[in-house]
Enzyme design. Structure first.
Site, PDB file in Angstrom:
ATOM      1  N   ARG A  91     -46.540 -71.108 -55.918  1.00 44.16           N
ATOM      2  CA  ARG A  91     -46.594 -71.215 -57.344  1.00 44.16           C
ATOM      3  C   ARG A  91     -48.029 -72.147 -57.417  1.00 44.16           C
ATOM      4  O   ARG A  91     -48.081 -73.309 -56.727  1.00 44.16           O
ATOM      5  CB  ARG A  91     -45.406 -71.589 -58.236  1.00 44.16           C
ATOM      6  CG  ARG A  91     -44.614 -70.292 -58.215  1.00 44.16           C
ATOM      7  CD  ARG A  91     -43.379 -70.927 -59.255  1.00 44.16           C
ATOM      8  NE  ARG A  91     -42.701 -69.460 -59.433  1.00 44.16           N
ATOM      9  CZ  ARG A  91     -41.510 -69.124 -58.947  1.00 44.16           C
ATOM     10  NH1 ARG A  91     -41.434 -69.720 -57.515  1.00 44.16           N
ATOM     11  NH2 ARG A  91     -40.943 -68.092 -59.175  1.00 44.16           N
ATOM     12  N   HIS A 147     -42.931 -67.905 -51.859  1.00 46.05           N
ATOM     13  CA  HIS A 147     -43.397 -67.628 -53.182  1.00 46.05           C
ATOM     14  C   HIS A 147     -44.155 -68.829 -53.650  1.00 46.05           C
ATOM     15  O   HIS A 147     -43.494 -69.840 -54.360  1.00 46.05           O
ATOM     16  CB  HIS A 147     -42.002 -67.504 -53.963  1.00 46.05           C
ATOM     17  CG  HIS A 147     -42.764 -66.603 -55.355  1.00 46.05           C
ATOM     18  ND1 HIS A 147     -42.119 -65.892 -56.234  1.00 46.05           N
ATOM     19  CD2 HIS A 147     -43.555 -67.085 -56.199  1.00 46.05           C
ATOM     20  CE1 HIS A 147     -42.290 -65.528 -57.113  1.00 46.05           C
ATOM     21  NE2 HIS A 147     -43.517 -66.145 -57.284  1.00 46.05           N
ATOM     22  N   GLU A 170     -44.890 -63.573 -51.808  1.00 45.28           N
ATOM     23  CA  GLU A 170     -44.634 -63.386 -53.175  1.00 45.28           C
ATOM     24  C   GLU A 170     -45.471 -64.293 -54.216  1.00 45.28           C
ATOM     25  O   GLU A 170     -45.881 -65.432 -53.857  1.00 45.28           O
ATOM     26  CB  GLU A 170     -43.187 -63.342 -53.680  1.00 45.28           C
ATOM     27  CG  GLU A 170     -42.155 -62.611 -52.780  1.00 45.28           C
ATOM     28  CD  GLU A 170     -40.882 -62.822 -53.188  1.00 45.28           C
ATOM     29  OE1 GLU A 170     -39.853 -62.186 -52.681  1.00 45.28           O
ATOM     30  OE2 GLU A 170     -40.406 -63.759 -53.916  1.00 45.28           O
ATOM     31  N   ASN A 208     -36.184 -66.054 -47.819  1.00 44.22           N
ATOM     32  CA  ASN A 208     -37.134 -67.073 -48.681  1.00 44.22           C
ATOM     33  C   ASN A 208     -36.803 -68.568 -48.507  1.00 44.22           C
ATOM     34  O   ASN A 208     -35.905 -69.037 -48.339  1.00 44.22           O
ATOM     35  CB  ASN A 208     -36.799 -66.568 -49.958  1.00 44.22           C
ATOM     36  CG  ASN A 208     -37.954 -67.351 -50.838  1.00 44.22           C
ATOM     37  OD1 ASN A 208     -38.205 -68.305 -50.828  1.00 44.22           O
ATOM     38  ND2 ASN A 208     -38.495 -66.550 -51.795  1.00 44.22           N
ATOM     39  N   GLY A 232     -33.306 -66.422 -50.781  1.00 42.98           N
ATOM     40  CA  GLY A 232     -33.363 -67.401 -50.354  1.00 42.98           C
ATOM     41  C   GLY A 232     -32.258 -68.583 -50.829  1.00 42.98           C
ATOM     42  O   GLY A 232     -31.680 -69.217 -50.132  1.00 42.98           O
ATOM     43  N   HIS A 233     -32.298 -68.634 -52.269  1.00 40.05           N
ATOM     44  CA  HIS A 233     -31.387 -69.603 -52.624  1.00 40.05           C
ATOM     45  C   HIS A 233     -30.035 -69.863 -52.323  1.00 40.05           C
ATOM     46  O   HIS A 233     -29.583 -70.509 -51.735  1.00 40.05           O
ATOM     47  CB  HIS A 233     -31.445 -69.431 -54.321  1.00 40.05           C
ATOM     48  CG  HIS A 233     -30.600 -70.629 -55.171  1.00 40.05           C
ATOM     49  ND1 HIS A 233     -31.344 -71.844 -55.420  1.00 40.05           N
ATOM     50  CD2 HIS A 233     -29.541 -70.616 -55.565  1.00 40.05           C
ATOM     51  CE1 HIS A 233     -30.280 -72.470 -56.033  1.00 40.05           C
ATOM     52  NE2 HIS A 233     -29.263 -71.796 -56.281  1.00 40.05           N
ATOM     53  N   HIS A 246     -42.680 -76.247 -54.662  1.00 37.74           N
ATOM     54  CA  HIS A 246     -41.877 -76.107 -53.421  1.00 37.74           C
ATOM     55  C   HIS A 246     -42.847 -75.470 -52.148  1.00 37.74           C
ATOM     56  O   HIS A 246     -43.423 -76.444 -51.647  1.00 37.74           O
ATOM     57  CB  HIS A 246     -41.042 -75.015 -53.594  1.00 37.74           C
ATOM     58  CG  HIS A 246     -41.033 -73.805 -54.422  1.00 37.74           C
ATOM     59  ND1 HIS A 246     -42.105 -72.897 -54.203  1.00 37.74           N
ATOM     60  CD2 HIS A 246     -40.582 -73.651 -55.558  1.00 37.74           C
ATOM     61  CE1 HIS A 246     -42.062 -72.302 -55.287  1.00 37.74           C
ATOM     62  NE2 HIS A 246     -41.292 -72.503 -56.215  1.00 37.74           N
ATOM     63  N   HIS A 254     -33.092 -61.420 -55.494  1.00 39.19           N
ATOM     64  CA  HIS A 254     -32.737 -62.250 -56.538  1.00 39.19           C
ATOM     65  C   HIS A 254     -31.361 -62.311 -57.058  1.00 39.19           C
ATOM     66  O   HIS A 254     -30.721 -61.190 -57.244  1.00 39.19           O
ATOM     67  CB  HIS A 254     -33.615 -61.954 -57.676  1.00 39.19           C
ATOM     68  CG  HIS A 254     -33.733 -63.197 -58.631  1.00 39.19           C
ATOM     69  ND1 HIS A 254     -34.782 -63.767 -58.540  1.00 39.19           N
ATOM     70  CD2 HIS A 254     -32.850 -63.828 -59.410  1.00 39.19           C
ATOM     71  CE1 HIS A 254     -34.695 -64.891 -59.467  1.00 39.19           C
ATOM     72  NE2 HIS A 254     -33.466 -64.860 -60.007  1.00 39.19           N
TER      73      HIS A 254
END
Length: 239
Positions: free
Chosen positions: A45, A43, A70, A7, A214-215, A50, A191
């Site tokens: 938004r 992802h 996503e 991600n 990702g993070h 981002h 996650h």
């Protein structure tokens, strides 16, 4: 082997903090592929804080691995974006606009009819569909009735409990995975998975097809470098 989808939202976050195009989202995605990642996840938004919608179009043109988008299908613009880009997979996540990050899965019982309709929209275009769900057997079972191809288990609770009692942490995820297999669903997860907890999760969850990370991965890359980081995550998935 369980596939690793990277991600790249956090790369876009860093770019947006300064303006301009450094770091370049597409260049990073292509590097992830070159270093062995089997997929790229974004992802977007509605506020584009981002990943920007234009990023999705730019990525679609050039990435060669699986592309996973996503987002919240209750946003009409998100649905239009996915249909315009025809990714390998769309992962439907029940985000509210003000959420910093995803924090719960779908209630696939309460939203059964709505999800069935939305799954059909994407599957009619040949897009594989995954529903983001909590590790609850009833939610996995109800997800199967929507026609979805896969479910993605929301793993924050596992990550939070792992350091204290990894057997307790993994237990509901194992049960959910077994239920997914019984229902004929493919299984993804994501996650807060990282280099500390990923191998154990992968070893104890049957039929895990894909993790989206990702993070933690991007944070690790600040110290290890992107290539070395991806190698370590792939090694965790082979362990």
């Amino acid at each position: 082997m369980t596939k690793l989808s990277v991600n790249i939202n956090k790369v876009a976050t860093l770019r947006n903090a300064r303006g301009g195009n450094i770091p370049n989202v597409l260049t990073t995605a292509l590097a992830c592929e070159r270093f062995g990642a089997q997929g790229i996840t974004v992802h977007p938004r509605p506020d584009e804080r981002h990943i920007r919608y234009q990023d999705v179009f730019d990525l679609k043109k050039d990435i060669q691995t699986e592309f996973n988008i996503e987002g919240n299908c209750q946003e009409a613009k998100f649905v239009e974006l996915v249909l315009a880009n025809n990714p390998t997979q769309v992962t439907l996540v029940p985000d509210a606009n003000e959420q910093i990050t995803s924090n719960h899965g779908w209630d696939t019982i309460k939203h059964q009819d709505y999800l069935r309709d939305m799954v059909k929209v994407f599957k009619d275009q040949g897009i594989r569909v995954s529903l983001f769900v909590d590790p609850v057997e009833d939610m996995v079972e109800a997800a199967a009735s929507t026609g979805t191809d896969r479910v993605e288990l929301y793993t924050e609770a596992y990550a939070a409990e792992f350091a204290y009692d990894k057997e307790k942490a993994i237990a509901p995820y194992y049960k959910a995975a077994v239920k997914a297999r019984e229902m004929g669903l493919g299984l993804n997860a994501g996650h807060d998975l990282d280099l500390h907890n990923l191998a154990y999760f992968n070893q104890h969850i049957p039929d895990l097809l894909e993790v989206s990370i990702g993070h933690a991965l991007i944070a690790d890359a600040l110290f290890l470098g992107l290539e070395e980081t991806i190698k370590r995550y792939l090694a965790a998935l082979k362990a």
